[in-house]
Design a protein around this motif. Structure first.
Motif, PDB file in Angstrom:
ATOM      1  N   ILE A 188     -43.357  21.815 -16.976  1.00 34.85           N
ATOM      2  CA  ILE A 188     -44.539  22.655 -16.768  1.00 34.85           C
ATOM      3  C   ILE A 188     -45.029  22.567 -15.333  1.00 34.85           C
ATOM      4  O   ILE A 188     -45.174  21.484 -14.770  1.00 34.85           O
ATOM      5  N   ASN A 189     -45.251  23.762 -14.765  1.00 35.79           N
ATOM      6  CA  ASN A 189     -45.985  23.889 -13.513  1.00 35.79           C
ATOM      7  C   ASN A 189     -47.344  24.460 -13.886  1.00 35.79           C
ATOM      8  O   ASN A 189     -47.490  25.650 -14.145  1.00 35.79           O
ATOM      9  N   ALA A 190     -48.340  23.601 -13.930  1.00 32.77           N
ATOM     10  CA  ALA A 190     -49.639  23.959 -14.518  1.00 32.77           C
ATOM     11  C   ALA A 190     -50.278  25.148 -13.832  1.00 32.77           C
ATOM     12  O   ALA A 190     -50.807  26.062 -14.494  1.00 32.77           O
ATOM     13  N   SER A 191     -50.236  25.161 -12.502  1.00 34.85           N
ATOM     14  CA  SER A 191     -50.899  26.253 -11.789  1.00 34.85           C
ATOM     15  C   SER A 191     -50.206  27.581 -12.071  1.00 34.85           C
ATOM     16  O   SER A 191     -50.864  28.606 -12.290  1.00 34.85           O
ATOM     17  N   ARG A 192     -48.859  27.543 -12.058  1.00 36.43           N
ATOM     18  CA  ARG A 192     -48.144  28.783 -12.332  1.00 36.43           C
ATOM     19  C   ARG A 192     -48.333  29.210 -13.783  1.00 36.43           C
ATOM     20  O   ARG A 192     -48.469  30.414 -14.060  1.00 36.43           O
ATOM     21  N   LEU A 193     -48.329  28.272 -14.698  1.00 40.61           N
ATOM     22  CA  LEU A 193     -48.535  28.618 -16.105  1.00 40.61           C
ATOM     23  C   LEU A 193     -49.921  29.217 -16.314  1.00 40.61           C
ATOM     24  O   LEU A 193     -50.093  30.146 -17.128  1.00 40.61           O
ATOM     25  N   THR A 194     -50.890  28.749 -15.578  1.00 39.13           N
ATOM     26  CA  THR A 194     -52.242  29.320 -15.666  1.00 39.13           C
ATOM     27  C   THR A 194     -52.233  30.764 -15.183  1.00 39.13           C
ATOM     28  O   THR A 194     -52.854  31.650 -15.806  1.00 39.13           O
ATOM     29  N   GLN A 195     -51.528  31.001 -14.050  1.00 41.27           N
ATOM     30  CA  GLN A 195     -51.433  32.371 -13.554  1.00 41.27           C
ATOM     31  C   GLN A 195     -50.764  33.283 -14.580  1.00 41.27           C
ATOM     32  O   GLN A 195     -51.218  34.421 -14.814  1.00 41.27           O
ATOM     33  N   ILE A 196     -49.708  32.804 -15.193  1.00 42.32           N
ATOM     34  CA  ILE A 196     -48.992  33.604 -16.202  1.00 42.32           C
ATOM     35  C   ILE A 196     -49.909  33.920 -17.374  1.00 42.32           C
ATOM     36  O   ILE A 196     -49.926  35.057 -17.887  1.00 42.32           O
ATOM     37  N   THR A 197     -50.658  32.938 -17.803  1.00 41.08           N
ATOM     38  CA  THR A 197     -51.585  33.149 -18.924  1.00 41.08           C
ATOM     39  C   THR A 197     -52.614  34.216 -18.577  1.00 41.08           C
ATOM     40  O   THR A 197     -52.946  35.091 -19.401  1.00 41.08           O
ATOM     41  N   ILE A 198     -53.108  34.164 -17.339  1.00 36.06           N
ATOM     42  CA  ILE A 198     -54.102  35.159 -16.906  1.00 36.06           C
ATOM     43  C   ILE A 198     -53.485  36.552 -16.892  1.00 36.06           C
ATOM     44  O   ILE A 198     -54.098  37.535 -17.347  1.00 36.06           O
ATOM     45  N   PHE A 199     -52.252  36.655 -16.381  1.00 35.14           N
ATOM     46  CA  PHE A 199     -51.580  37.959 -16.358  1.00 35.14           C
ATOM     47  C   PHE A 199     -51.416  38.512 -17.777  1.00 35.14           C
ATOM     48  O   PHE A 199     -51.638  39.711 -18.032  1.00 35.14           O
ATOM     49  N   LEU A 200     -51.020  37.666 -18.726  1.00 38.75           N
ATOM     50  CA  LEU A 200     -50.832  38.127 -20.109  1.00 38.75           C
ATOM     51  C   LEU A 200     -52.156  38.544 -20.741  1.00 38.75           C
ATOM     52  O   LEU A 200     -52.220  39.520 -21.519  1.00 38.75           O
ATOM     53  N   ILE A 201     -53.221  37.815 -20.461  1.00 35.10           N
ATOM     54  CA  ILE A 201     -54.547  38.200 -20.979  1.00 35.10           C
ATOM     55  C   ILE A 201     -54.943  39.559 -20.421  1.00 35.10           C
ATOM     56  O   ILE A 201     -55.520  40.403 -21.134  1.00 35.10           O
ATOM     57  N   ILE A 202     -54.618  39.778 -19.132  1.00 33.19           N
ATOM     58  CA  ILE A 202     -54.946  41.068 -18.518  1.00 33.19           C
ATOM     59  C   ILE A 202     -54.180  42.188 -19.224  1.00 33.19           C
ATOM     60  O   ILE A 202     -54.747  43.259 -19.529  1.00 33.19           O
TER      61      ILE A 202
ATOM     62  N   MET B 284     -53.130  42.169 -22.297  1.00 32.99           N
ATOM     63  CA  MET B 284     -53.721  42.322 -23.625  1.00 32.99           C
ATOM     64  C   MET B 284     -55.018  43.122 -23.560  1.00 32.99           C
ATOM     65  O   MET B 284     -55.231  44.062 -24.346  1.00 32.99           O
ATOM     66  N   LEU B 285     -55.882  42.800 -22.641  1.00 34.64           N
ATOM     67  CA  LEU B 285     -57.176  43.489 -22.539  1.00 34.64           C
ATOM     68  C   LEU B 285     -56.999  44.946 -22.132  1.00 34.64           C
ATOM     69  O   LEU B 285     -57.698  45.838 -22.632  1.00 34.64           O
ATOM     70  N   ILE B 286     -56.060  45.179 -21.183  1.00 35.10           N
ATOM     71  CA  ILE B 286     -55.850  46.568 -20.744  1.00 35.10           C
ATOM     72  C   ILE B 286     -55.448  47.454 -21.914  1.00 35.10           C
ATOM     73  O   ILE B 286     -55.992  48.561 -22.106  1.00 35.10           O
ATOM     74  N   PHE B 287     -54.483  46.987 -22.714  1.00 36.49           N
ATOM     75  CA  PHE B 287     -53.994  47.820 -23.817  1.00 36.49           C
ATOM     76  C   PHE B 287     -55.007  47.907 -24.957  1.00 36.49           C
ATOM     77  O   PHE B 287     -55.162  48.974 -25.572  1.00 36.49           O
ATOM     78  N   LEU B 288     -55.704  46.816 -25.286  1.00 39.61           N
ATOM     79  CA  LEU B 288     -56.702  46.863 -26.368  1.00 39.61           C
ATOM     80  C   LEU B 288     -57.860  47.783 -25.996  1.00 39.61           C
ATOM     81  O   LEU B 288     -58.250  48.669 -26.780  1.00 39.61           O
ATOM     82  N   LEU B 289     -58.403  47.553 -24.813  1.00 40.43           N
ATOM     83  CA  LEU B 289     -59.544  48.371 -24.395  1.00 40.43           C
ATOM     84  C   LEU B 289     -59.119  49.805 -24.122  1.00 40.43           C
ATOM     85  O   LEU B 289     -59.834  50.767 -24.461  1.00 40.43           O
ATOM     86  N   GLY B 290     -57.926  49.930 -23.479  1.00 41.28           N
ATOM     87  CA  GLY B 290     -57.456  51.281 -23.186  1.00 41.28           C
ATOM     88  C   GLY B 290     -57.202  52.075 -24.451  1.00 41.28           C
ATOM     89  O   GLY B 290     -57.554  53.267 -24.541  1.00 41.28           O
ATOM     90  N   GLY B 291     -56.553  51.429 -25.432  1.00 38.84           N
ATOM     91  CA  GLY B 291     -56.286  52.125 -26.687  1.00 38.84           C
ATOM     92  C   GLY B 291     -57.570  52.514 -27.392  1.00 38.84           C
ATOM     93  O   GLY B 291     -57.673  53.634 -27.951  1.00 38.84           O
ATOM     94  N   PHE B 292     -58.528  51.596 -27.384  1.00 37.25           N
ATOM     95  CA  PHE B 292     -59.799  51.892 -28.049  1.00 37.25           C
ATOM     96  C   PHE B 292     -60.510  53.043 -27.351  1.00 37.25           C
ATOM     97  O   PHE B 292     -61.028  53.970 -28.009  1.00 37.25           O
ATOM     98  N   ILE B 293     -60.569  53.001 -26.046  1.00 39.93           N
ATOM     99  CA  ILE B 293     -61.282  54.038 -25.295  1.00 39.93           C
ATOM    100  C   ILE B 293     -60.608  55.396 -25.481  1.00 39.93           C
ATOM    101  O   ILE B 293     -61.274  56.416 -25.693  1.00 39.93           O
ATOM    102  N   ILE B 294     -59.267  55.393 -25.391  1.00 39.51           N
ATOM    103  CA  ILE B 294     -58.551  56.667 -25.549  1.00 39.51           C
ATOM    104  C   ILE B 294     -58.777  57.232 -26.951  1.00 39.51           C
ATOM    105  O   ILE B 294     -59.007  58.440 -27.126  1.00 39.51           O
ATOM    106  N   ASN B 295     -58.713  56.369 -27.942  1.00 42.48           N
ATOM    107  CA  ASN B 295     -58.912  56.821 -29.319  1.00 42.48           C
ATOM    108  C   ASN B 295     -60.292  57.420 -29.495  1.00 42.48           C
ATOM    109  O   ASN B 295     -60.439  58.513 -30.075  1.00 42.48           O
ATOM    110  N   ARG B 296     -61.293  56.697 -29.013  1.00 38.26           N
ATOM    111  CA  ARG B 296     -62.652  57.176 -29.194  1.00 38.26           C
ATOM    112  C   ARG B 296     -62.886  58.447 -28.400  1.00 38.26           C
ATOM    113  O   ARG B 296     -63.603  59.351 -28.855  1.00 38.26           O
ATOM    114  N   THR B 297     -62.286  58.527 -27.257  1.00 40.26           N
ATOM    115  CA  THR B 297     -62.483  59.726 -26.434  1.00 40.26           C
ATOM    116  C   THR B 297     -61.892  60.946 -27.113  1.00 40.26           C
ATOM    117  O   THR B 297     -62.520  62.003 -27.190  1.00 40.26           O
ATOM    118  N   PHE B 298     -60.674  60.814 -27.631  1.00 38.87           N
ATOM    119  CA  PHE B 298     -60.038  61.948 -28.282  1.00 38.87           C
ATOM    120  C   PHE B 298     -60.746  62.315 -29.577  1.00 38.87           C
ATOM    121  O   PHE B 298     -60.830  63.492 -29.926  1.00 38.87           O
TER     122      PHE B 298
END
Length: 682
Positions: free
Chosen positions: A641-655, A657-671
């Motif tokens: 484990i490279n802790a700093s790099r693993l933290t960066q990877i985790t942040i990228f994956l959360i981003i 996840m949030l982009i698709f969850l929020l984007g899907g919700f917003i697009i659905n509600r908008t349509f």
């Protein structure tokens, strides 16, 4: 249709969905588990893969050493179980590689040992190791078997290097010993040139003295030539004198005869006078006797003068002594005076005449003796004078030869002096050259001595040590981090990501179909958050089952077991979030889009080969796909484990996840809002 029938259909469909969901839960383990288990450690099972080995090598003996390299390789491979070596003939090997019996063949040509022996002897002819593989049969194993052939090549090359280095090291020691010998020789050479330089200087000095002596010799020879001319003149005078002396001796022979006759006559006359004087007329006779005495004295003086010029010293001295004695006797006794006195003195006449008669007899006897001696001496003198004349003539001839020789010697001495001067100049040049040679010999001695000292101080290894070092100059200390012991463990991050993506995709598809069929009437399941939570729970169950099987069934050993489980659960949720957001935004039609994303990630995630080896298009899109980060994160958790790099990877994956969850919700509600407005307008 009756309510009961609809209820039955609903239940049947529910059962199908439940069974499908349960089956989908095991999709990741079926995909990853089966594939990884099949290829978990393929390199450790290559002993089952048949590879032909053909030994055509013919042994050779060279310089007392036997070379049978092909047999040595064969014996080593028989002990090597890493690959399924099959020791067959050339025809069988080719037939098997072209067919289905062998994946590859390694062939040792018949001149293999011969070329290696030639290389060991300095003839650098590379031996050939033939490798033939059917790469179309299995490319991966072809690469592995090729490495095996390279390993054999490296082993043989190491042996050749060892033999070559031994020869070179031995040569270095020979050079070292030769340097010592050369240094000693150079030292002796320098000593010799030093002595030669000293001798050359002495030679130059001697040649200078010799040139001066040659000049002096030339002057002396000139003087000798002049003296020899005087000698020749003296020899001529000597020859003339000897001839005159010889003639004088011949003339003296007659004078001696006269002298003897005269002496006898005197003796007889004196005797007669004495006899007459005894009788009468003494005075007159005495006077006459006195006159005869004068004549005798004169003759004796002449004889003495002649004898004085004779060459026989002893005889002449004896005769001269007698004559001088007679003359002295006549003078001493004053015979003439006495006879004249006796002429007037008759009384003593008789006595005096008697004495004179006695003396006359003595003179006659002495004259006879002198005549005999002088005749012998004259004969000897004439013979000696003849020899002297011959010797003088020979001396004259020798003098002439001496004169010629002296003249020639004088000329040659001049040439000698000139040559010695030139030789002296050459000797000076020789001295300078020898001096330069001595300086060069000194430098050579110092250079060779320094070279030997340097080589001796640096050449501290033995032949065996240096050959071992050059053959294997480097020890590889493997301090690699994040060790991966098995092939399957190295591929696990890639296949886990693929499995979880497929599991999440199928799970999202089931959930979408369930929502469309409206089988489940629970209000919670109809909400956006509720569906997300149910789907997340199901995909996390997938990841837990997958992780458990990989760890306990296949023997995967992550560096952090708990984090391995949590990471897989987190990745499942991220993947499901992406798919749920897409399907929530555009409906079930998002499934093909999700599958396309899946295909693109297969080539852009760097799961098998480094992403740097991929085409530029896939390198460009790689940072924009979540699987790129999930593969990297899982590699860290499994290997290190490279802790700093693993933290960066985790942040990228959360981003993501949030982009698709929020984007899907917003697009659905908008349509939906747009549709409501449109319906109200209608």
């Amino acid at each position: 249709m009756s309510e009961k029938v609809l209820e039955n259909k609903r239940r049947s469909l529910f059962r199908i969905i439940v069974i499908s969901t349960a089956a989908i839960v095991f999709v990741p383990i079926l995909y990853s588990g089966i594939y990884l288990s099949a290829f978990w450690n393929p390199y450790g099972k290559f002993y089952n893969v048949p590879v032909a080995f053909v030994n055509l090598d013919k042994p050779i003996v060279k310089n007392g050493k036997r070379y049978n390299i092909g047999k040595d390789i064969e014996n080593n491979l028989r002990k090597n179980n890493s690959i399924g070596w099959k020791f067959v003939s050339l025809n069988e090997a080719k037939k098997g590689v072209n067919g289905t019996s062998y994946y590859a063949a390694v062939i040792i040509p018949e001149d293999f040992s011969q070329k290696i022996s030639a290389a060991a002897g300095g003839n650098l002819t590379r031996p050939i190791l033939l490798y033939e593989a059917n790469k179309g049969k299995n490319f991966v194993f072809a690469q592995v078997s090729e490495r095996a052939a390279e390993s054999i090549k490296a082993e043989i090359a190491s042996s050749i290097q060892e033999q070559t280095v031994k020869a070179l090291a031995s040569s270095l020691y020979d050079v070292k010993n030769s340097l010592l010998t050369a240094s000693n020789g150079a030292n002796a050479l320098q000593n010799g040139t030093e002595k030669l330089l000293t001798g050359s200087r002495q030679l130059s000095t001697g040649l200078t003295a010799a040139a001066n002596g040659a000049n002096q010799l030339q002057n002396g020879l000139k003087q000798a030539s002049a003296g020899e001319a005087q000698l020749s003149t003296g020899i001529d005078s000597l020859t003339n004198g000897l001839n005159q002396f010889k003639n004088g001796l011949t003339q003296n022979a007659g004078s001696l005869t006269q002298l003897v006759n005269g002496a006898n006559a005197v003796s007889n006359g004196v005797s007669t006078i004495a006899s007459v004087a005894n009788n009468a007329n003494v005075s007159q006779n005495l006077a006459s006797a006195a006159n005869g005495i004068v004549q005798i004295k004169t003759a004796l003086s002449q004889a003495a003068s002649i004898l004085a010029s004779s060459s026989d010293p002893q005889s002449i001295a004896q005769a001269q002594g007698i004559l001088n004695g007679l003359i002295n006797t006549i003078n001493t006794n004053n015979l003439e005076g006495n006879l004249r006195t006796a002429a007037g003195n008759a009384r003593i006449l008789t006595s005096s005449l008697n004495q004179l008669s006695t003396v006359a007899k003595q003179v006659a006897a002495g004259t006879n003796t002198l005549s005999s001696t002088l005749a012998t001496n004259q004969k000897n003198a004439v013979s000696g004078i003849n020899q002297l004349i011959d010797g003088a003539n020979k001396l004259k001839s020798g003098s002439q030869g001496l004169t010629n020789g002296l003249n020639t010697a004088t000329q040659n001495t001049g040439s000698l002096a000139s040559g010695l001067t030139s030789l002296n100049t050459g000797a000076s040049d020789l001295t300078n050259g020898i001096s330069a040679a001595n300086s060069g010999a000194t430098k050579l001695k110092d250079g060779l001595s320094s070279g030997y000292t340097t080589m001796s101080s640096n050449l501290k290894f033995s032949v065996e040590n240096i050959s071992s070092f050059v053959t294997n100059p480097l020890t590889l200390s493997d301090v690699s981090i994040n060790s991966v012991p098995y092939y399957g463990q190295g591929l696990a991050p890639y296949f886990i990501s693929l499995s979880l993506w497929l599991g999440a995709m199928l799970m999202n598809l089931i959930i979408s179909l369930t929502k469309l069929s409206k089988i489940i009437e629970y209000k919670f399941f109809k909400t956006y958050t509720g569906v997300f939570l149910v789907g997340s729970a199901l995909v996390m169950l997938q990841s837990v089952i997958l992780s458990f099987v990989l760890v306990n069934a296949l023997g995967l050993s992550p560096s952090n077991l708990a984090l391995f489980y949590l990471e897989n659960m987190f990745i499942s949720v991220v993947f499901f979030s992406i798919m749920y957001g897409v399907s929530y935004a555009i409906g079930i039609i998002g499934t093909p889009i999700i599958f396309i994303l899946f295909i693109l990630q297969l080539a852009s995630s760097g799961g098998t080969f480094p992403i740097e080896t991929a085409p530029s298009f896939f390198r460009a899109i790689s940072p924009f796909f979540p699987m790129t980060y999930t593969v990297e994160g899982l590699r860290m958790i499994i290997s290190g484990i490279n802790a700093s790099r693993l933290t960066q990877i985790t942040i990228f994956l959360i981003i993501f996840m949030l982009i698709f969850l929020l984007g899907g919700f917003i697009i659905n509600r908008t349509f939906k809002g747009l549709k409501t407005i449109k319906a109200e307008d209608d």
